[in-house]
Design an enzyme around this catalytic site. Structure first.
Site, short mmCIF file in Angstrom:
data_model
loop_
_atom_site.label_atom_id
_atom_site.label_comp_id
_atom_site.label_asym_id
_atom_site.label_seq_id
_atom_site.Cartn_x
_atom_site.Cartn_y
_atom_site.Cartn_z
CE LYS A 44 -2.62 3.36 1.97
NZ LYS A 44 -2.20 4.67 2.50
CG ASP A 101 -7.95 2.69 -15.02
OD1 ASP A 101 -8.11 2.72 -13.78
OD2 ASP A 101 -8.70 2.06 -15.77
C1 MEV Z 1 0.82 4.85 4.98
O1 MEV Z 1 -0.07 5.37 4.03
C2 MEV Z 1 1.83 3.95 4.32
C3 MEV Z 1 2.72 3.16 5.28
O2 MEV Z 1 1.91 2.44 6.21
C4 MEV Z 1 3.52 2.22 4.42
C5 MEV Z 1 4.31 1.20 5.19
O3 MEV Z 1 3.94 0.86 6.32
O4 MEV Z 1 5.30 0.72 4.60
C6 MEV Z 1 3.62 4.08 6.05
#
Ligand code: MEV
Length: 426
Positions: free
Chosen positions: A271, A287
């Site tokens: 993420k 997209d």
């Molecule tokens: C937050 O949007 C993204 C993080 O949680 C990514 C990660 O934990 O590597 C900081």
């Protein structure tokens, strides 16, 4: 629930009136204030979607200092999440001082399928397909001729079984869409193929056993792959964030390894990578749902969801890399229609699609580097809350002087909405 009939047919102001009937009047003014001053531009913008009642703004930022294959880039990023642009910029700066990113596109093939059912022996439909193949390809030339001129077009057409589903098959189309994301191109070819293949089946008198189910591109693009990596000798880093280079990079590798083996961590890790990639994808009018879907499917390609990035240390040489599918375009679609996408591509000096893929992968890696760097040292809350403090202060209409005082006050204290509100009330 009462159904609203003909909503799409009424005027925009009537739509706003209907939606805001139960909401305070000032809100409808603020909807109109989001519009472009240029009425032609506003009309073009509204044409991108349906039932538009306002323009929804997101912050457009830039992360400078990306050194990728010895070219310097300032990367446009559209995101609502604090710290994303700052983290990308921090990662970019660090690696620009340590050789930059080495990126390369492995392959650029995209696929689509015509799914159909056939309830007789596979060999019959296989023979019809093999006999029809050249005609099927020739029947698409009116769609592919411009792409052929640009060096792209159809790469192959194949008949495959749909695993674990009786009497169900797919014609797989592989294409090179050059600088276009190519969704319309692929879907047009597929629908044309479906119609022509149906005619071939009818001519062979098997139409009662055959039914096209649907035709669509696949957003899973494991053959449209890009790689980016950074590397350094850990002995050259004496100190980083209060740690020795050796301790930092070994701890860093452990953090990445955790994301390779532990799904709970892998999802958050990826993420974080997509925080950066999506922001660039959005800024360039691509997209982001397609990119997200493909990246996560790829992360689970071995039947186990894992990290998109890898870290290794061999003889004190640290290498951090990412490999992922990125079906991006720099022509067509929204890239020209959204005025800010065109600006983003200008900021990137008008890259080809394969160059944009390399930039996006490097942004993902920079984002991941900065996230892990924070996680294994100060933790992420310090940076996050610093940014969040500003959001809270702005929400509470703090003056410039109050903002400065609050920054000093909260430099060593826990930040929460109520704590900031109480501080301002004093
Ligand atoms: C937050 O949007 C993204 C993080 O949680 C990514 C990660 O934990 O590597 C900081």
């Amino acid at each position: 629930m009462s159904i609203i009939k003909g909503f799409s047919k009424i005027s925009k102001s009537e739509k706003i009136g209907l939606i805001l009937k139960s909401i305070e009047a000032e809100k409808s003014c603020s909807l109109i204030e989001t519009e472009y001053k240029d009425s032609q531009l506003q009309k073009q913008f509204e044409g991108l979607s349906e039932n538009t009642i306002a323009n929804f703004h997101l912050p457009f930022g830039v992360a400078p200092n990306f050194l990728i294959n010895n070219h310097s880039y300032t990367v446009p990023m559209v995101t609502e999440e604090s710290s994303v642009v700052a983290a990308a910029a921090k990662g970019a700066k660090f690696w620009s001082e340590h050789g930059g990113f080495q990126a390369k596109v492995i392959s650029e093939t995209k696929v689509g399928h015509v799914y159909f059912s056939f309830d007789l022996d596979f060999k019959i439909i296989e023979a019809i397909f093999n006999n029809a193949k050249m005609d099927l390809l020739n029947s698409t030339t009116h769609i592919t001729k411009n792409m052929d001129v640009r060096g792209g077009g159809i790469l192959s057409l194949e008949l495959l079984k749909v695993e674990s589903l009786n009497d169900t098959y797919k014609i797989e189309l592989k294409v090179n869409t050059c600088d276009a994301m190519g969704a319309n191109f692929i879907n047009s070819i597929l629908e044309n193929l479906a119609g022509n293949f149906t005619r071939k089946v009818r001519q062979a008198h098997f139409e009662n056993h055959f039914k096209v189910i649907f035709s669509i591109l696949s957003n899973y693009t494991p053959a449209c792959i890009v790689e980016s990596s950074v590397s350094l000798n850990i002995k050259t880093i004496e100190e980083i964030d209060g740690m020795s280079g050796r301790d930092f990079f070994h701890k860093f590798k452990k953090a990445v390894d955790i994301a390779c083996f532990d799904r709970d961590r892998a999802v958050t890790h990826n993420k974080g990578i997509m925080n950066g990639i999506d922001a660039l994808v959005l800024a360039t009018g691509n997209d982001f749902r397609a990119v997200e879907a493909s990246a996560h499917a790829y992360a689970a390609r071995d039947g186990r969801y894992q990290s998109l990035s890898r870290a290794e240390i061999v003889n004190d040489n640290f290498k951090f890399s990412i490999t992922l599918p990125l079906a991006l375009g720099t022509v067509g679609g929204l890239t020209k229609l959204h005025p800010l996408s065109a600006l983003s591509l200008d900021i990137l000096k008008k890259p080809k699609a394969n160059e944009l893929m390399q930039i996006a992968a490097s942004v993902g890696l920079a984002q991941n580097f900065s996230a892990i760097r924070s996680l294994i040292t100060t933790g992420i809350q310090k940076g996050h809350m610093k940014m969040h403090l500003l959001n809270i202060l702005n929400q509470l209409n703090a003056s410039d002087e109050q903002i400065e005082l609050a920054k000093q006050h909260f430099s060593d204290k826990a930040i929460s909405f109520s704590a900031v509100r109480d501080f301002l009330a004093v």
